[in-house]
Design a protein around this motif. Structure first.
Motif, PDB file in Angstrom:
ATOM      1  N   GLU A  86       3.805  -0.864   5.383  1.00  0.00           N
ATOM      2  CA  GLU A  86       3.330   0.068   4.362  1.00  0.00           C
ATOM      3  C   GLU A  86       3.524   1.516   4.825  1.00  0.00           C
ATOM      4  O   GLU A  86       3.984   2.366   4.061  1.00  0.00           O
ATOM      5  N   GLN A  87       3.211   1.793   6.087  1.00  0.00           N
ATOM      6  CA  GLN A  87       3.407   3.141   6.624  1.00  0.00           C
ATOM      7  C   GLN A  87       4.893   3.509   6.639  1.00  0.00           C
ATOM      8  O   GLN A  87       5.262   4.653   6.348  1.00  0.00           O
ATOM      9  N   LYS A  90       5.918   4.359   3.039  1.00  0.00           N
ATOM     10  CA  LYS A  90       5.392   5.683   2.690  1.00  0.00           C
ATOM     11  C   LYS A  90       6.232   6.783   3.333  1.00  0.00           C
ATOM     12  O   LYS A  90       6.579   7.783   2.700  1.00  0.00           O
ATOM     13  N   ARG A  94       8.468   9.709   1.439  1.00  0.00           N
ATOM     14  CA  ARG A  94       8.282  11.137   1.737  1.00  0.00           C
ATOM     15  C   ARG A  94       9.592  11.763   2.199  1.00  0.00           C
ATOM     16  O   ARG A  94       9.962  12.862   1.790  1.00  0.00           O
ATOM     17  N   SER A 106       3.782   8.829  -9.932  1.00  0.00           N
ATOM     18  CA  SER A 106       3.979   7.561  -9.231  1.00  0.00           C
ATOM     19  C   SER A 106       5.142   6.808  -9.865  1.00  0.00           C
ATOM     20  O   SER A 106       5.160   6.603 -11.081  1.00  0.00           O
ATOM     21  N   ALA A 136       2.235   2.134  -1.206  1.00  0.00           N
ATOM     22  CA  ALA A 136       3.076   3.306  -0.930  1.00  0.00           C
ATOM     23  C   ALA A 136       3.077   4.292  -2.090  1.00  0.00           C
ATOM     24  O   ALA A 136       3.754   5.308  -2.034  1.00  0.00           O
ATOM     25  N   GLY A 137       2.323   3.972  -3.150  1.00  0.00           N
ATOM     26  CA  GLY A 137       2.179   4.924  -4.248  1.00  0.00           C
ATOM     27  C   GLY A 137       2.833   4.540  -5.555  1.00  0.00           C
ATOM     28  O   GLY A 137       2.891   5.355  -6.472  1.00  0.00           O
TER      29      GLY A 137
END
Length: 167
Positions: A86-87, A90, A94, A106, A136-137
């Motif tokens: 997940e990180q 994300k 970005r 989103s 992640a949005g």
């Protein structure tokens, strides 16, 4: 009015495997394409933090309190470490937008595991991919199984009959 519809009707395409993570915006054609490795700094008694992703992660591995993790590498399942995956996603999103902190709606995210998995993906793996995208949005997460999708197919949301969306 058409501008607003396009602005709020964004889609991102995520192709993932243990060897590559590709995140593409079919409208702008911006693309993040890296090895799905994450360097995590774990100081003694401190909080773990992501310090590098992709090719940079290997360079960070020289530090004694840095661990490199590939959250998509496991012999039996698609996601081996959900939190790190997940990180990673994300971070990729970005980076795709250049780290700009401007207002961005989103997107719908289409997740596409590119490897063939014996017996196909399980409902648990499909749910994990959807949850990764939502975490992640994403406003909506879908999982595609089939050939790679073109930018036009993604923008028009007309998917080829050679594949299918998994629920």
């Amino acid at each position: 009015m058409d501008f607003l519809r396009q602005f709020f009707n964004t889609v991102l395409y995520v192709q993932l495997s243990p060897r590559r993570l590709v995140v593409r915006d079919p409208r702008s054609r911006a693309c993040f394409d890296e090895v799905p490795e994450v360097a995590i700094h774990r100081p003694a008694g401190g909080r773990a933090t992501v310090c590098a992703v992709g090719a940079e992660a290997r360079a960070q591995a020289a530090g004694s309190d840095v661990v490199v993790v590939n959250p998509l590498a496991h012999p039996r399942t698609l996601v081996s470490d959900f939190i790190v995956a997940e990180q990673l996603l994300k971070f990729a999103i970005r980076r795709l937008y250049g780290g700009r902190a401007v207002f961005r709606p989103s997107p719908e995210i289409v997740m596409h595991p590119v490897d063939d998995y014996e017996g196909g993906l399980t409902p648990v793996e499909i749910r994990a991919l959807q949850e990764l995208a939502l975490g992640a949005g994403a406003s909506r997460a879908r999982v595609w199984q089939g050939p790679a999708l073109s930018d036009d197919e993604l923008l028009l949301r007309r998917y080829p009959p050679a594949g299918r969306m998994l629920a």
